[in-house]
Write a protein that holds these residues in place. Structure first.
Motif, PDB file in Angstrom:
ATOM      1  N   ALA A   1       0.783  -1.234   0.000  1.00 52.27           N
ATOM      2  CA  ALA A   1       0.000   0.000   0.000  1.00 52.27           C
ATOM      3  C   ALA A   1       0.815   1.284   0.000  1.00 52.27           C
ATOM      4  N   ASP A   2       1.535   1.537  -1.084  1.00 52.10           N
ATOM      5  CA  ASP A   2       2.337   2.753  -1.191  1.00 52.10           C
ATOM      6  C   ASP A   2       1.484   4.005  -1.110  1.00 52.10           C
ATOM      7  N   ASN A   3       0.273   3.928  -1.635  1.00 54.95           N
ATOM      8  CA  ASN A   3      -0.583   5.098  -1.621  1.00 54.95           C
ATOM      9  C   ASN A   3      -0.997   5.493  -0.207  1.00 54.95           C
ATOM     10  N   ASP A   4      -0.991   4.556   0.730  1.00 50.14           N
ATOM     11  CA  ASP A   4      -1.348   4.849   2.119  1.00 50.14           C
ATOM     12  C   ASP A   4      -0.168   5.367   2.933  1.00 50.14           C
ATOM     13  N   LYS A   5       1.053   5.082   2.522  1.00 54.29           N
ATOM     14  CA  LYS A   5       2.222   5.363   3.353  1.00 54.29           C
ATOM     15  C   LYS A   5       2.356   6.833   3.731  1.00 54.29           C
ATOM     16  N   GLU A   6       2.215   7.715   2.760  1.00 55.82           N
ATOM     17  CA  GLU A   6       2.371   9.139   3.047  1.00 55.82           C
ATOM     18  C   GLU A   6       1.255   9.646   3.960  1.00 55.82           C
ATOM     19  N   GLU A   7       0.038   9.244   3.673  1.00 56.21           N
ATOM     20  CA  GLU A   7      -1.093   9.656   4.504  1.00 56.21           C
ATOM     21  C   GLU A   7      -0.966   9.078   5.915  1.00 56.21           C
ATOM     22  N   PHE A   8      -0.535   7.831   6.007  1.00 55.96           N
ATOM     23  CA  PHE A   8      -0.346   7.180   7.298  1.00 55.96           C
ATOM     24  C   PHE A   8       0.729   7.892   8.109  1.00 55.96           C
ATOM     25  N   SER A   9       1.831   8.228   7.477  1.00 50.83           N
ATOM     26  CA  SER A   9       2.922   8.937   8.143  1.00 50.83           C
ATOM     27  C   SER A   9       2.447  10.285   8.685  1.00 50.83           C
ATOM     28  N   GLN A  10       1.688  11.006   7.886  1.00 49.58           N
ATOM     29  CA  GLN A  10       1.167  12.301   8.333  1.00 49.58           C
ATOM     30  C   GLN A  10       0.174  12.120   9.480  1.00 49.58           C
ATOM     31  N   TRP A  11      -0.653  11.087   9.406  1.00 52.73           N
ATOM     32  CA  TRP A  11      -1.626  10.827  10.461  1.00 52.73           C
ATOM     33  C   TRP A  11      -0.904  10.529  11.779  1.00 52.73           C
ATOM     34  N   LEU A  12       0.180   9.741  11.702  1.00 50.63           N
ATOM     35  CA  LEU A  12       0.959   9.445  12.910  1.00 50.63           C
ATOM     36  C   LEU A  12       1.519  10.723  13.527  1.00 50.63           C
ATOM     37  N   LYS A  13       2.025  11.630  12.697  1.00 47.46           N
ATOM     38  CA  LYS A  13       2.545  12.905  13.209  1.00 47.46           C
ATOM     39  C   LYS A  13       1.439  13.718  13.857  1.00 47.46           C
ATOM     40  N   ASP A  14       0.291  13.789  13.205  1.00 45.43           N
ATOM     41  CA  ASP A  14      -0.825  14.595  13.709  1.00 45.43           C
ATOM     42  C   ASP A  14      -1.403  14.054  15.010  1.00 45.43           C
ATOM     43  N   HIS A  15      -1.301  12.761  15.242  1.00 45.53           N
ATOM     44  CA  HIS A  15      -1.904  12.129  16.422  1.00 45.53           C
ATOM     45  C   HIS A  15      -0.865  11.606  17.412  1.00 45.53           C
ATOM     46  N   ARG A  16       0.346  12.088  17.301  1.00 47.87           N
ATOM     47  CA  ARG A  16       1.464  11.607  18.114  1.00 47.87           C
ATOM     48  C   ARG A  16       1.187  11.675  19.617  1.00 47.87           C
ATOM     49  N   SER A  17       0.626  12.769  20.085  1.00 48.24           N
ATOM     50  CA  SER A  17       0.430  12.920  21.528  1.00 48.24           C
ATOM     51  C   SER A  17      -0.576  11.905  22.074  1.00 48.24           C
ATOM     52  N   ARG A  18      -1.648  11.637  21.351  1.00 50.91           N
ATOM     53  CA  ARG A  18      -2.624  10.635  21.796  1.00 50.91           C
ATOM     54  C   ARG A  18      -2.070   9.227  21.651  1.00 50.91           C
ATOM     55  N   LEU A  19      -1.354   8.978  20.572  1.00 47.50           N
ATOM     56  CA  LEU A  19      -0.760   7.654  20.377  1.00 47.50           C
ATOM     57  C   LEU A  19       0.235   7.327  21.479  1.00 47.50           C
ATOM     58  N   SER A  20       0.978   8.318  21.933  1.00 45.36           N
ATOM     59  CA  SER A  20       1.975   8.063  22.970  1.00 45.36           C
ATOM     60  C   SER A  20       1.335   7.614  24.282  1.00 45.36           C
ATOM     61  N   ILE A  21       0.073   7.907  24.460  1.00 50.63           N
ATOM     62  CA  ILE A  21      -0.647   7.483  25.665  1.00 50.63           C
ATOM     63  C   ILE A  21      -1.268   6.100  25.477  1.00 50.63           C
ATOM     64  N   TYR A  22      -1.927   5.880  24.351  1.00 50.85           N
ATOM     65  CA  TYR A  22      -2.720   4.660  24.165  1.00 50.85           C
ATOM     66  C   TYR A  22      -2.020   3.540  23.413  1.00 50.85           C
ATOM     67  N   CYS A  23      -1.062   3.854  22.570  1.00 51.19           N
ATOM     68  CA  CYS A  23      -0.323   2.807  21.859  1.00 51.19           C
ATOM     69  C   CYS A  23       0.875   2.428  22.719  1.00 51.19           C
ATOM     70  N   ALA A  24       0.822   1.248  23.317  1.00 58.38           N
ATOM     71  CA  ALA A  24       1.886   0.807  24.213  1.00 58.38           C
ATOM     72  C   ALA A  24       3.171   0.503  23.446  1.00 58.38           C
ATOM     73  N   ALA A  25       3.038   0.059  22.185  1.00 59.45           N
ATOM     74  CA  ALA A  25       4.203  -0.265  21.361  1.00 59.45           C
ATOM     75  C   ALA A  25       3.736  -0.677  19.975  1.00 59.45           C
ATOM     76  N   SER A  26       4.680  -0.680  19.053  1.00 66.44           N
ATOM     77  CA  SER A  26       4.471  -1.239  17.724  1.00 66.44           C
ATOM     78  C   SER A  26       5.541  -2.305  17.542  1.00 66.44           C
ATOM     79  N   LEU A  27       5.103  -3.530  17.308  1.00 64.77           N
ATOM     80  CA  LEU A  27       6.025  -4.656  17.231  1.00 64.77           C
ATOM     81  C   LEU A  27       5.969  -5.306  15.857  1.00 64.77           C
ATOM     82  N   VAL A  28       7.128  -5.461  15.248  1.00 64.02           N
ATOM     83  CA  VAL A  28       7.258  -6.209  14.003  1.00 64.02           C
ATOM     84  C   VAL A  28       7.651  -7.627  14.404  1.00 64.02           C
ATOM     85  N   VAL A  29       6.824  -8.593  14.063  1.00 65.11           N
ATOM     86  CA  VAL A  29       7.024  -9.981  14.486  1.00 65.11           C
ATOM     87  C   VAL A  29       7.760 -10.740  13.388  1.00 65.11           C
ATOM     88  N   VAL A  30       8.886 -11.356  13.770  1.00 66.57           N
ATOM     89  CA  VAL A  30       9.685 -12.143  12.820  1.00 66.57           C
ATOM     90  C   VAL A  30       9.916 -13.547  13.385  1.00 66.57           C
TER      91      VAL A  30
END
Length: 126
Positions: free
Chosen positions: A48-77
């Motif tokens: 989903a390349d078309n989502d990447k830029e929008e997703f990145s901007q959304w993360l920046k815009d919601h950083r303060s709320r994410l830092s409270i509710y998102c405990a972590a982001s884990l890439v599972v290998v």
């Protein structure tokens, strides 16, 4: 990108269709409960390349709320050596996003999720 919330607080992200990430993430933040974002897709993989830029901007815009509710982001290998090696590359994303970003071996997943959910959220300075 597609978000699956059926295993809350384990929130799985994939490059599958349909794209529902924005609505689902906003709904998760509105719940006011901590969660962990999980994926098996390494950053930079095709998809989903078309989502990447929008997703990145959304993360920046919601950083303060994410830092409270998102405990972590884990890439599972499936390889512990890959998990160890890639953590040096993803660690800087933690500061950018406002929550811990790690690569974890699938055998350690349950323990990592439990530890991150139990940890106190750090309110990031935006």
């Amino acid at each position: 990108m597609h978000i699956a919330i059926q295993e809350f607080p384990r929130i799985w992200i994939s490059n599958a269709s349909p794209s529902n990430w924005k609505q689902e993430l906003e709904a998760l933040l509105d719940q006011g409960k901590r969660f962990v974002l999980l994926t098996r897709e390494l950053p930079g993989q095709d998809g989903a390349d078309n989502d990447k830029e929008e997703f990145s901007q959304w993360l920046k815009d919601h950083r303060s709320r994410l830092s409270i509710y998102c405990a972590a982001s884990l890439v599972v290998v499936s390889n512990s050596l890959i998990a160890f090696s890639l953590n040096a590359f993803v660690a800087p994303l933690s500061e950018k996003f406002g929550f811990p970003v790690r690569v974890v071996h699938e055998d350690d997943l349950d323990a990592q999720i439990t530890a991150f959910l139990a940890a106190s959220p750090e309110v990031a300075n935006s």
